[in-house]
Design a protein around this motif. Structure first.
Motif, PDB file in Angstrom:
ATOM      1  N   LYS A 167      -1.753   6.853 -14.355  1.00 35.39           N
ATOM      2  CA  LYS A 167      -1.928   8.304 -14.444  1.00 35.39           C
ATOM      3  C   LYS A 167      -3.160   8.622 -15.289  1.00 35.39           C
ATOM      4  CE  LYS A 167       1.942   9.273 -12.342  1.00 35.39           C
ATOM      5  NZ  LYS A 167       1.972   9.736 -10.985  1.00 35.39           N
ATOM      6  N   VAL A 168      -3.955   9.575 -14.821  1.00 29.85           N
ATOM      7  CA  VAL A 168      -5.130  10.004 -15.569  1.00 29.85           C
ATOM      8  C   VAL A 168      -4.690  10.474 -16.950  1.00 29.85           C
ATOM      9  CG1 VAL A 168      -6.980  11.731 -15.670  1.00 29.85           C
ATOM     10  CG2 VAL A 168      -6.459  10.577 -13.515  1.00 29.85           C
ATOM     11  N   GLY A 169      -5.428  10.052 -17.975  1.00 27.73           N
ATOM     12  CA  GLY A 169      -5.114  10.410 -19.352  1.00 27.73           C
ATOM     13  C   GLY A 169      -4.280   9.372 -20.077  1.00 27.73           C
ATOM     14  N   SER A 170      -3.715   8.418 -19.342  1.00 29.02           N
ATOM     15  CA  SER A 170      -2.923   7.357 -19.972  1.00 29.02           C
ATOM     16  C   SER A 170      -3.852   6.420 -20.743  1.00 29.02           C
ATOM     17  CB  SER A 170      -2.145   6.574 -18.924  1.00 29.02           C
ATOM     18  OG  SER A 170      -1.210   7.431 -18.294  1.00 29.02           O
ATOM     19  N   ILE A 171      -3.307   5.843 -21.822  1.00 29.22           N
ATOM     20  CA  ILE A 171      -4.094   4.962 -22.683  1.00 29.22           C
ATOM     21  C   ILE A 171      -3.516   3.556 -22.632  1.00 29.22           C
ATOM     22  CG2 ILE A 171      -4.812   4.510 -25.060  1.00 29.22           C
ATOM     23  CD1 ILE A 171      -4.789   7.567 -25.484  1.00 29.22           C
ATOM     24  N   ILE A 172      -4.412   2.577 -22.419  1.00 28.18           N
ATOM     25  CA  ILE A 172      -4.020   1.176 -22.276  1.00 28.18           C
ATOM     26  C   ILE A 172      -4.760   0.353 -23.323  1.00 28.18           C
ATOM     27  CG2 ILE A 172      -4.038  -0.832 -20.735  1.00 28.18           C
ATOM     28  CD1 ILE A 172      -3.964   1.243 -18.399  1.00 28.18           C
ATOM     29  N   ASN A 173      -4.022  -0.503 -24.017  1.00 32.63           N
ATOM     30  CA  ASN A 173      -4.604  -1.447 -24.972  1.00 32.63           C
ATOM     31  C   ASN A 173      -4.767  -2.794 -24.279  1.00 32.63           C
ATOM     32  OD1 ASN A 173      -4.635   0.288 -27.267  1.00 32.63           O
ATOM     33  ND2 ASN A 173      -2.448  -0.046 -27.511  1.00 32.63           N
ATOM     34  N   TRP A 174      -5.919  -3.405 -24.459  1.00 33.70           N
ATOM     35  CA  TRP A 174      -6.241  -4.706 -23.878  1.00 33.70           C
ATOM     36  C   TRP A 174      -6.580  -5.679 -24.994  1.00 33.70           C
ATOM     37  CZ3 TRP A 174      -6.612  -5.096 -18.460  1.00 33.70           C
ATOM     38  CH2 TRP A 174      -6.696  -3.884 -17.748  1.00 33.70           C
ATOM     39  N   THR A 175      -6.137  -6.916 -24.851  1.00 34.23           N
ATOM     40  CA  THR A 175      -6.615  -8.028 -25.663  1.00 34.23           C
ATOM     41  C   THR A 175      -7.173  -9.025 -24.658  1.00 34.23           C
ATOM     42  OG1 THR A 175      -4.847  -7.654 -27.274  1.00 34.23           O
ATOM     43  CG2 THR A 175      -6.008  -9.760 -27.395  1.00 34.23           C
ATOM     44  N   TYR A 176      -8.435  -9.419 -24.842  1.00 32.45           N
ATOM     45  CA  TYR A 176      -9.098 -10.261 -23.848  1.00 32.45           C
ATOM     46  C   TYR A 176     -10.019 -11.259 -24.532  1.00 32.45           C
ATOM     47  CZ  TYR A 176     -12.999  -7.026 -24.566  1.00 32.45           C
ATOM     48  OH  TYR A 176     -13.997  -6.275 -25.127  1.00 32.45           O
ATOM     49  N   VAL A 177     -10.428 -12.273 -23.782  1.00 33.29           N
ATOM     50  CA  VAL A 177     -11.342 -13.292 -24.292  1.00 33.29           C
ATOM     51  C   VAL A 177     -12.662 -13.144 -23.539  1.00 33.29           C
ATOM     52  CG1 VAL A 177     -11.774 -15.753 -24.605  1.00 33.29           C
ATOM     53  CG2 VAL A 177      -9.442 -14.857 -24.833  1.00 33.29           C
ATOM     54  N   HIS A 178     -13.713 -12.837 -24.293  1.00 32.10           N
ATOM     55  CA  HIS A 178     -15.042 -12.661 -23.712  1.00 32.10           C
ATOM     56  C   HIS A 178     -16.034 -13.440 -24.561  1.00 32.10           C
ATOM     57  CE1 HIS A 178     -18.818 -10.121 -23.158  1.00 32.10           C
ATOM     58  NE2 HIS A 178     -18.612 -10.701 -21.991  1.00 32.10           N
ATOM     59  N   GLU A 179     -16.810 -14.273 -23.902  1.00 34.39           N
ATOM     60  CA  GLU A 179     -17.793 -15.120 -24.575  1.00 34.39           C
ATOM     61  C   GLU A 179     -17.142 -15.978 -25.666  1.00 34.39           C
ATOM     62  OE1 GLU A 179     -20.800 -12.196 -25.724  1.00 34.39           O
ATOM     63  OE2 GLU A 179     -21.893 -12.660 -23.872  1.00 34.39           O
ATOM     64  N   GLY A 180     -15.926 -16.464 -25.367  1.00 35.21           N
ATOM     65  CA  GLY A 180     -15.223 -17.367 -26.268  1.00 35.21           C
ATOM     66  C   GLY A 180     -14.540 -16.709 -27.448  1.00 35.21           C
ATOM     67  N   GLU A 181     -14.588 -15.386 -27.548  1.00 34.74           N
ATOM     68  CA  GLU A 181     -13.966 -14.673 -28.658  1.00 34.74           C
ATOM     69  C   GLU A 181     -12.869 -13.743 -28.156  1.00 34.74           C
ATOM     70  OE1 GLU A 181     -16.592 -12.563 -31.305  1.00 34.74           O
ATOM     71  OE2 GLU A 181     -18.213 -13.982 -30.916  1.00 34.74           O
ATOM     72  N   THR A 182     -11.785 -13.648 -28.931  1.00 35.78           N
ATOM     73  CA  THR A 182     -10.733 -12.689 -28.620  1.00 35.78           C
ATOM     74  C   THR A 182     -11.198 -11.309 -29.067  1.00 35.78           C
ATOM     75  OG1 THR A 182      -9.030 -14.373 -28.872  1.00 35.78           O
ATOM     76  CG2 THR A 182      -8.320 -12.075 -29.028  1.00 35.78           C
ATOM     77  N   LYS A 183     -11.089 -10.351 -28.158  1.00 33.21           N
ATOM     78  CA  LYS A 183     -11.540  -8.987 -28.430  1.00 33.21           C
ATOM     79  C   LYS A 183     -10.454  -8.006 -28.018  1.00 33.21           C
ATOM     80  CE  LYS A 183     -16.366 -10.232 -27.897  1.00 33.21           C
ATOM     81  NZ  LYS A 183     -17.650  -9.930 -27.295  1.00 33.21           N
TER      82      LYS A 183
END
Length: 158
Positions: free
Chosen positions: A55-71
């Protein structure tokens, strides 16, 4: 004049086997949580903080690995068009905003002409804080690879 050069856009097209509906449904349903299981080398967590999946306006938190670092990233769903299989996320908090004034990302899946499968058009729009910050080509590649990984875990057409 220099300010305009800080705003940029990267685009890529990714061929996938899934239908536009299947791919889009991954992003607009609770199935988005499953991305962390299907792409665990890239996505470590996906949590709905506010609103409803897709739904538009919803907020999602992401934890991801980019260039070898957790972000981390906190995105708001800025736009969604189920008829065009389009979803746009705008980052409102996160590691990438240390170097960028703004970042938004769109996924749009379209039927592939002359056959099964789809083309996913990725659009990454961003504004760097200054000229010394590199353009995020590695982030674009991360998103291309993520798209392929998601496709590999969707049911394939017979």
């Amino acid at each position: 004049m220099a300010q305009a050069a800080l705003k940029s856009k990267l685009e890529a097209d990714v061929e996938i086997q899934a239908s536009p509906q299947q791919f889009h449904h991954t992003f607009v349903s609770y199935k988005l949580r499953d991305v962390q299981h299907t792409c665990s080398d890239k996505i470590q967590g996906v949590d709905l903080q506010q609103g409803e999946w897709g739904k538009v306006g919803s907020i999602i938190n992401w934890t991801y690995v980019h260039e070898g670092e957790t972000k981390v990233a906190k995105d708001v769903i800025e736009a969604m068009d189920p008829d065009k299989h389009l979803i746009t996320f705008r980052m409102i908090e996160g590691d990438l905003l240390k170097e960028h004034k703004s970042i938004s990302l769109s996924f749009q899946a379209s039927p592939m002409s002359g056959g099964s499968g789809s083309i996913v058009h990725l659009t990454l729009e961003y504004e760097r804080l200054h000229d010394g910050i590199a353009h995020p080509e590695s982030l674009q590649q991360f998103l291309v690879d993520l798209t392929k990984d998601i496709d590999a875990h969707l049911p394939q057409p017979n």
